[in-house]
Enzyme design. Structure first.
Site, PDB file in Angstrom:
ATOM      1  N   GLU A   1       0.821  -1.210   0.000  1.00 64.01           N
ATOM      2  CA  GLU A   1       0.000   0.000   0.000  1.00 64.01           C
ATOM      3  C   GLU A   1       0.852   1.256   0.000  1.00 64.01           C
ATOM      4  O   GLU A   1       1.940   1.287   0.563  1.00 64.01           O
ATOM      5  CB  GLU A   1      -0.809   0.114   1.298  1.00 64.01           C
ATOM      6  CG  GLU A   1      -1.438  -1.106   1.763  1.00 64.01           C
ATOM      7  CD  GLU A   1      -2.204  -0.840   3.066  1.00 64.01           C
ATOM      8  OE1 GLU A   1      -2.574  -1.831   3.670  1.00 64.01           O
ATOM      9  OE2 GLU A   1      -2.422   0.321   3.460  1.00 64.01           O
TER      10      GLU A   1
ATOM     11  N   CYS B   1       5.497  -5.969  15.898  1.00 59.88           N
ATOM     12  CA  CYS B   1       4.992  -5.088  16.946  1.00 59.88           C
ATOM     13  C   CYS B   1       3.536  -5.486  17.216  1.00 59.88           C
ATOM     14  O   CYS B   1       2.774  -5.733  16.277  1.00 59.88           O
ATOM     15  CB  CYS B   1       5.094  -3.623  16.515  1.00 59.88           C
ATOM     16  SG  CYS B   1       6.793  -3.151  16.129  1.00 59.88           S
TER      17      CYS B   1
ATOM     18  N   CYS C   1       6.040  -7.619   7.487  1.00 59.54           N
ATOM     19  CA  CYS C   1       7.101  -7.105   8.354  1.00 59.54           C
ATOM     20  C   CYS C   1       7.482  -8.172   9.357  1.00 59.54           C
ATOM     21  O   CYS C   1       6.628  -8.899   9.868  1.00 59.54           O
ATOM     22  CB  CYS C   1       6.640  -5.842   9.088  1.00 59.54           C
ATOM     23  SG  CYS C   1       7.970  -5.098  10.067  1.00 59.54           S
TER      24      CYS C   1
ATOM     25  N   CYS D   1       0.382  -3.657  15.438  1.00 61.03           N
ATOM     26  CA  CYS D   1       0.475  -3.249  14.026  1.00 61.03           C
ATOM     27  C   CYS D   1      -0.076  -4.308  13.076  1.00 61.03           C
ATOM     28  O   CYS D   1       0.191  -5.502  13.242  1.00 61.03           O
ATOM     29  CB  CYS D   1       1.943  -2.965  13.705  1.00 61.03           C
ATOM     30  SG  CYS D   1       2.227  -2.551  11.971  1.00 61.03           S
TER      31      CYS D   1
ATOM     32  N   CYS E   1      -1.295   1.650   8.568  1.00 63.32           N
ATOM     33  CA  CYS E   1      -0.603   0.906   7.518  1.00 63.32           C
ATOM     34  C   CYS E   1      -0.875  -0.590   7.584  1.00 63.32           C
ATOM     35  O   CYS E   1      -1.022  -1.159   8.633  1.00 63.32           O
ATOM     36  CB  CYS E   1       0.907   1.166   7.635  1.00 63.32           C
ATOM     37  SG  CYS E   1       1.632   0.600   9.179  1.00 63.32           S
TER      38      CYS E   1
ATOM     39  N   CYS F   1       3.015   8.195   1.566  1.00 61.08           N
ATOM     40  CA  CYS F   1       3.530   7.234   2.544  1.00 61.08           C
ATOM     41  C   CYS F   1       3.779   5.925   1.799  1.00 61.08           C
ATOM     42  O   CYS F   1       2.864   5.376   1.189  1.00 61.08           O
ATOM     43  CB  CYS F   1       2.471   7.062   3.631  1.00 61.08           C
ATOM     44  SG  CYS F   1       2.877   5.802   4.818  1.00 61.08           S
TER      45      CYS F   1
HETATM   46  N1  SAH Z   1       8.457  -0.109  10.407  1.00 59.78           N
HETATM   47  C1  SAH Z   1       8.591   1.291  10.508  1.00 59.78           C
HETATM   48  C2  SAH Z   1       7.776   2.046   9.491  1.00 59.78           C
HETATM   49  C3  SAH Z   1       6.373   1.582   9.228  1.00 59.78           C
HETATM   50  S1  SAH Z   1       5.166   1.756  10.501  1.00 59.78           S
HETATM   51  C4  SAH Z   1       8.263   1.756  11.901  1.00 59.78           C
HETATM   52  O1  SAH Z   1       7.767   0.962  12.687  1.00 59.78           O
HETATM   53  O2  SAH Z   1       8.549   2.917  12.210  1.00 59.78           O
HETATM   54  C5  SAH Z   1       4.738   3.486  10.473  1.00 59.78           C
HETATM   55  C6  SAH Z   1       4.163   3.993  11.779  1.00 59.78           C
HETATM   56  O3  SAH Z   1       2.797   3.559  11.959  1.00 59.78           O
HETATM   57  C7  SAH Z   1       4.948   3.511  12.987  1.00 59.78           C
HETATM   58  O4  SAH Z   1       5.199   4.577  13.874  1.00 59.78           O
HETATM   59  C8  SAH Z   1       3.994   2.505  13.563  1.00 59.78           C
HETATM   60  O5  SAH Z   1       4.282   2.270  14.890  1.00 59.78           O
HETATM   61  C9  SAH Z   1       2.662   3.162  13.297  1.00 59.78           C
HETATM   62  N2  SAH Z   1       1.493   2.268  13.475  1.00 59.78           N
HETATM   63  C10 SAH Z   1       1.440   0.944  13.271  1.00 59.78           C
HETATM   64  N3  SAH Z   1       0.199   0.471  13.579  1.00 59.78           N
HETATM   65  C11 SAH Z   1      -0.521   1.542  14.004  1.00 59.78           C
HETATM   66  C12 SAH Z   1      -1.862   1.708  14.468  1.00 59.78           C
HETATM   67  N4  SAH Z   1      -2.687   0.691  14.530  1.00 59.78           N
HETATM   68  N5  SAH Z   1      -2.271   2.952  14.826  1.00 59.78           N
HETATM   69  C13 SAH Z   1      -1.430   4.018  14.716  1.00 59.78           C
HETATM   70  N6  SAH Z   1      -0.156   3.911  14.272  1.00 59.78           N
HETATM   71  C14 SAH Z   1       0.298   2.693  13.928  1.00 59.78           C
HETATM   72 FE1  SF4 Z   2       6.901  -3.559  11.374  1.00 62.32          FE
HETATM   73 FE2  SF4 Z   2       4.596  -2.442  12.069  1.00 62.32          FE
HETATM   74 FE3  SF4 Z   2       6.530  -2.715  13.872  1.00 62.32          FE
HETATM   75 FE4  SF4 Z   2       6.826  -0.928  11.885  1.00 62.32          FE
HETATM   76  S1  SF4 Z   2       5.299  -0.879  13.512  1.00 62.32           S
HETATM   77  S2  SF4 Z   2       8.361  -2.436  12.627  1.00 62.32           S
HETATM   78  S3  SF4 Z   2       5.764  -2.017  10.212  1.00 62.32           S
HETATM   79  S4  SF4 Z   2       5.424  -4.411  12.847  1.00 62.32           S
END
Ligand code: SAH
Ligand code: SF4
Length: 359
Positions: A96, A128, A124, A131, A345, A117
């Site tokens: 995306e 986390c 990934c 996410c 995302c 973006c």
């Molecule tokens: N992997 C990288 C970049 C992609 S994630 C990283 O983790 O920074 C981009 C951002 O979206 C990150 O700050 C991540 O923590 C946040 N994100 C992921 N899931 C989310 C959610 N459900 N609500 C708000 N932000 C979220």
């Molecule tokens: Fe991966 Fe999502 Fe964690 Fe970013 S926030 S490192 S995309 S699992």
């Protein structure tokens, strides 16, 4: 491997590399500049359109290089608001990109800022807990051509130029360092997409060694760190990467980056109810933000289907922000624009792929 896969992506070559390849194939090196002008200034979709090149050169390009255009599968949203693109790659995998117009409240009515973006991996590996991108694990790195291709395709679809880039889509950019670096070179170059380095932000979950490596590179890209916890016991509960690179290591790397680049970095901090949103958490965040002289960007958690986390009520978000502000920390709260179309995302891809997975 099919013959098409043996060909090099034309969206992943620098002038120096293309010159070398063309010379090796018996063509004059200067033709490389003409080819790249067709690709990036005129934005053609194939070698046949490069009408000022000799037919023999076009045939040779056809034989050794390929245009791997991304296929647009879905678009959500409309003009003037956030648009989400779901792209299919040549092997069928999906990623995306999200196009976010300037907020008049922040930048004024006249701003033509348009931020894209972009994703850097399919899935990934960092898992986390909050996410969507990590839920199905990691499949593969995007190639430099696929990273660049997202910008080209979004500009083609929208008919607008992208002014700013954030690497906050699916995947961990710094875990795909080599491909990211080449893509950045192409995106930044005047002969390429031509987006200024200061208008490019890389977001990382905190890979300390790669933050240092990025600090060594000359390009002045901005760094955002997904902090989401200012104490190890909180952070490692939701971000497994914190066990490998605990806060001490991460903050040292952040300090190094800020110092080398003479730049203020940004800490991203998702507010998740009863996980990281207490006043004690806010005070810990003040400490780490001060240490690195970082700006803080708070984001109320976006609900992910299948996960139990929720965002705190607004009064609680306000109380958290007040602690930061009182301590003099530069902090903003982003009340997500894309929230109503499809949240954070990785979610659009999951929604689209869900029926296939359920079958
Ligand atoms: N992997 C990288 C970049 C992609 S994630 C990283 O983790 O920074 C981009 C951002 O979206 C990150 O700050 C991540 O923590 C946040 N994100 C992921 N899931 C989310 C959610 N459900 N609500 C708000 N932000 C979220
Ligand atoms: Fe991966 Fe999502 Fe964690 Fe970013 S926030 S490192 S995309 S699992």
């Amino acid at each position: 491997m099919s013959p098409a896969e043996l060909k090099e992506s034309i969206h992943a070559v620098t002038p120096a590399h293309l010159k070398e390849r063309l010379s090796g194939l018996g063509h004059p090196a200067y033709r490389a500049d003409q080819v790249l002008e067709w690709v990036y200034s005129k934005r053609v979709d194939g070698f046949a359109a490069m009408t000022n090149l000799p037919a023999a050169l076009r045939a040779s390009l056809e034989e050794h290089f390929v245009f791997h255009a991304l296929e647009t599968v879905r678009v959500l949203g409309a003009e003037d608001i956030t648009r989400k693109y779901l792209f299919r790659l040549s092997d069928g995998a999906m990623v995306e990109s999200v196009l976010i117009p300037a907020s008049p409240a922040l930048y004024g009515e006249a701003s033509d800022r348009r931020t894209l973006c972009v994703s850097t991996q399919v899935g990934c590996a960092y898992g986390c807990k909050f996410c969507a991108s990590g839920l199905d694990g990691w499949s593969r790195n995007l190639t430099p051509g696929e990273i660049v291709g997202q910008i080209l395709q979004a500009e083609k679809q929208s008919g607008e130029r992208v002014s700013n880039l954030v690497f906050m889509g699916m995947g961990e950019p710094l875990a795909n360092f080599k491909n990211l670096s080449l893509a950045l070179e192409i995106l930044n170059a005047p002969w390429g997409v031509g987006i200024g380095a200061r208008r490019i932000t890389i977001s990382t979950s905190g890979l300390a060694p790669q933050i240092r490596e990025l600090a060594e590179q000359s390009m002045q890209v901005r760094l955002a760190v997904s902090l989401h916890g200012a104490r190890n016991e909180v952070r490692q509960q939701i971000m497994p990467v914190n066990r490998k690179y605990p806060l001490e290591d991460l903050l040292d790397a952040c300090e190094y980056y800020a110092e080398r680049k003479k730049q203020r970095i940004t800490f991203e901090y998702i507010l998740i109810r009863e996980v990281n949103d207490t006043l004690e958490d806010a005070k810990a965040l003040v400490e780490v933000a001060r240490r690195v002289d970082a700006k803080v960007n708070c984001i109320p958690y976006n609900k992910v289907e299948g996960l139990d986390w929720v965002r705190p009520e607004e009064s609680r978000q306000d109380a958290f922000m007040a602690v930061l502000k009182r301590a003099g920390v530069t902090a903003t709260i982003r009340r997500e624009k894309g929230h109503d179309i499809a949240a954070a995302c990785g979610q659009l891809r999951r929604q689209t792929m869900a029926p296939a997975v359920a079958e």
